[in-house]
Motif scaffolding. Sequence first.
Motif, PDB file in Angstrom:
ATOM      1  N   UNK A  94       0.875  -1.176   0.000  1.00 27.60           N
ATOM      2  CA  UNK A  94       0.000   0.000   0.000  1.00 27.60           C
ATOM      3  C   UNK A  94       0.909   1.222   0.000  1.00 27.60           C
ATOM      4  N   UNK A  95       1.160   1.801  -1.187  1.00 30.14           N
ATOM      5  CA  UNK A  95       2.029   2.970  -1.230  1.00 30.14           C
ATOM      6  C   UNK A  95       1.351   4.147  -0.536  1.00 30.14           C
ATOM      7  N   UNK A  96       2.091   4.905   0.252  1.00 31.75           N
ATOM      8  CA  UNK A  96       1.491   5.991   1.039  1.00 31.75           C
ATOM      9  C   UNK A  96       1.798   7.378   0.484  1.00 31.75           C
ATOM     10  N   UNK A  97       2.993   7.558  -0.045  1.00 31.28           N
ATOM     11  CA  UNK A  97       3.424   8.901  -0.440  1.00 31.28           C
ATOM     12  C   UNK A  97       3.593   9.010  -1.943  1.00 31.28           C
ATOM     13  N   UNK A  98       2.881   9.976  -2.568  1.00 29.93           N
ATOM     14  CA  UNK A  98       3.036  10.166  -4.008  1.00 29.93           C
ATOM     15  C   UNK A  98       4.489  10.462  -4.381  1.00 29.93           C
ATOM     16  N   UNK A  99       4.879  10.027  -5.559  1.00 27.83           N
ATOM     17  CA  UNK A  99       6.243  10.262  -6.027  1.00 27.83           C
ATOM     18  C   UNK A  99       6.657   9.194  -7.014  1.00 27.83           C
ATOM     19  N   UNK A 100       7.906   9.297  -7.442  1.00 30.51           N
ATOM     20  CA  UNK A 100       8.471   8.319  -8.385  1.00 30.51           C
ATOM     21  C   UNK A 100       9.474   7.467  -7.631  1.00 30.51           C
ATOM     22  N   UNK A 101       9.357   6.166  -7.746  1.00 30.01           N
ATOM     23  CA  UNK A 101      10.236   5.251  -7.019  1.00 30.01           C
ATOM     24  C   UNK A 101      10.903   4.279  -7.983  1.00 30.01           C
ATOM     25  N   UNK A 102      12.208   4.131  -7.834  1.00 29.40           N
ATOM     26  CA  UNK A 102      12.935   3.146  -8.626  1.00 29.40           C
ATOM     27  C   UNK A 102      12.960   1.824  -7.889  1.00 29.40           C
ATOM     28  N   UNK A 103      12.713   0.762  -8.638  1.00 27.61           N
ATOM     29  CA  UNK A 103      12.876  -0.579  -8.087  1.00 27.61           C
ATOM     30  C   UNK A 103      14.016  -1.224  -8.854  1.00 27.61           C
ATOM     31  N   UNK A 104      14.950  -1.831  -8.123  1.00 29.17           N
ATOM     32  CA  UNK A 104      16.084  -2.456  -8.798  1.00 29.17           C
ATOM     33  C   UNK A 104      16.108  -3.955  -8.504  1.00 29.17           C
ATOM     34  N   UNK A 105      16.778  -4.676  -9.402  1.00 28.32           N
ATOM     35  CA  UNK A 105      17.094  -6.071  -9.120  1.00 28.32           C
ATOM     36  C   UNK A 105      18.368  -6.047  -8.282  1.00 28.32           C
ATOM     37  N   UNK A 106      18.285  -6.583  -7.065  1.00 30.68           N
ATOM     38  CA  UNK A 106      19.461  -6.567  -6.192  1.00 30.68           C
ATOM     39  C   UNK A 106      20.034  -7.977  -6.021  1.00 30.68           C
ATOM     40  N   UNK A 107      19.727  -8.847  -6.971  1.00 29.27           N
ATOM     41  CA  UNK A 107      20.305 -10.192  -6.954  1.00 29.27           C
ATOM     42  C   UNK A 107      21.074 -10.369  -8.265  1.00 29.27           C
ATOM     43  N   UNK A 108      22.413 -10.466  -8.174  1.00 28.11           N
ATOM     44  CA  UNK A 108      23.222 -10.483  -9.389  1.00 28.11           C
ATOM     45  C   UNK A 108      22.739 -11.570 -10.351  1.00 28.11           C
ATOM     46  N   UNK A 109      22.346 -11.150 -11.559  1.00 31.31           N
ATOM     47  CA  UNK A 109      21.740 -12.099 -12.503  1.00 31.31           C
ATOM     48  C   UNK A 109      22.465 -12.121 -13.841  1.00 31.31           C
ATOM     49  N   UNK A 110      23.633 -11.468 -13.917  1.00 32.29           N
ATOM     50  CA  UNK A 110      24.399 -11.524 -15.163  1.00 32.29           C
ATOM     51  C   UNK A 110      24.951 -10.174 -15.551  1.00 32.29           C
ATOM     52  N   UNK A 111      25.502 -10.098 -16.760  1.00 36.04           N
ATOM     53  CA  UNK A 111      26.261  -8.913 -17.175  1.00 36.04           C
ATOM     54  C   UNK A 111      25.432  -7.627 -17.258  1.00 36.04           C
ATOM     55  N   UNK A 112      24.133  -7.717 -17.524  1.00 36.02           N
ATOM     56  CA  UNK A 112      23.305  -6.508 -17.638  1.00 36.02           C
ATOM     57  C   UNK A 112      22.556  -6.197 -16.360  1.00 36.02           C
ATOM     58  N   UNK A 113      22.911  -6.877 -15.293  1.00 39.65           N
ATOM     59  CA  UNK A 113      22.189  -6.763 -14.025  1.00 39.65           C
ATOM     60  C   UNK A 113      22.106  -5.326 -13.506  1.00 39.65           C
ATOM     61  N   UNK A 114      23.208  -4.566 -13.667  1.00 39.89           N
ATOM     62  CA  UNK A 114      23.260  -3.203 -13.135  1.00 39.89           C
ATOM     63  C   UNK A 114      22.208  -2.277 -13.725  1.00 39.89           C
ATOM     64  N   UNK A 115      21.679  -2.612 -14.896  1.00 42.14           N
ATOM     65  CA  UNK A 115      20.668  -1.760 -15.531  1.00 42.14           C
ATOM     66  C   UNK A 115      19.254  -2.298 -15.356  1.00 42.14           C
ATOM     67  N   UNK A 116      19.106  -3.317 -14.548  1.00 41.93           N
ATOM     68  CA  UNK A 116      17.785  -3.934 -14.409  1.00 41.93           C
ATOM     69  C   UNK A 116      16.973  -3.192 -13.362  1.00 41.93           C
ATOM     70  N   UNK A 117      16.093  -2.323 -13.823  1.00 42.96           N
ATOM     71  CA  UNK A 117      15.274  -1.535 -12.903  1.00 42.96           C
ATOM     72  C   UNK A 117      13.939  -1.181 -13.527  1.00 42.96           C
ATOM     73  N   UNK A 118      13.007  -0.726 -12.689  1.00 44.75           N
ATOM     74  CA  UNK A 118      11.709  -0.251 -13.166  1.00 44.75           C
ATOM     75  C   UNK A 118      11.237   0.869 -12.252  1.00 44.75           C
ATOM     76  N   UNK A 119      10.128   1.497 -12.606  1.00 44.15           N
ATOM     77  CA  UNK A 119       9.633   2.652 -11.854  1.00 44.15           C
ATOM     78  C   UNK A 119       8.193   2.442 -11.403  1.00 44.15           C
ATOM     79  N   UNK A 120       7.929   2.784 -10.140  1.00 43.83           N
ATOM     80  CA  UNK A 120       6.558   2.908  -9.651  1.00 43.83           C
ATOM     81  C   UNK A 120       6.248   4.396  -9.556  1.00 43.83           C
ATOM     82  N   UNK A 121       5.167   4.808 -10.193  1.00 40.77           N
ATOM     83  CA  UNK A 121       4.719   6.190 -10.057  1.00 40.77           C
ATOM     84  C   UNK A 121       3.489   6.172  -9.155  1.00 40.77           C
ATOM     85  N   UNK A 122       3.601   6.767  -7.981  1.00 38.29           N
ATOM     86  CA  UNK A 122       2.486   6.806  -7.026  1.00 38.29           C
ATOM     87  C   UNK A 122       1.810   8.167  -7.142  1.00 38.29           C
ATOM     88  N   UNK A 123       0.513   8.135  -7.455  1.00 44.43           N
ATOM     89  CA  UNK A 123      -0.221   9.397  -7.688  1.00 44.43           C
ATOM     90  C   UNK A 123      -1.168   9.701  -6.539  1.00 44.43           C
TER      91      UNK A 123
END
Length: 123
Positions: A94-123
């Motif tokens: 249950x997101x409480x505060x509006x804003x933009x949040x980055x979610x990252x993969x924090x489990x090393x999964x290979x060479x492109x792991x550092x760029x593995x992310x997505x965004x939650x936009x809470x309105x």
Amino acid sequence: MKTKTKRVVIFLGTFALSSMIAGSWAPSALAQDPQVIDITAKRFAFSPNEVHLKAGQPVTLHLVSEDVTHGFFSRPLGLDETIPAKQSVDVKLTPRTPGKYSIICDNFCGSGHGNMKMTFVVE
Ligand SMILES: [Cu+2]
């Protein structure tokens, strides 16, 4: 002739009644069931890449890994999940505060792991 008129009245009456039931029950049922959001993790991206949420509205995140074990981490949202290889995990949020949040993969999964992310936009 009389019978036909009766049938039409019954039909319209049933239609009106079912419309009333649908109108009064459907929205409350929807409001009570948390929205389920499907997110797929696969080297090296999350799909979808951006999800819009409403502040204060509970959701269930259905996280699926299509290949190896991935992480799903956001400190401000209190998310720190592991999505096991070729499995899924459900997380309530249950997101409480509006804003933009980055979610990252924090489990090393290979060479492109550092760029593995997505965004939650809470309105
Ligand atoms: Cu990773």
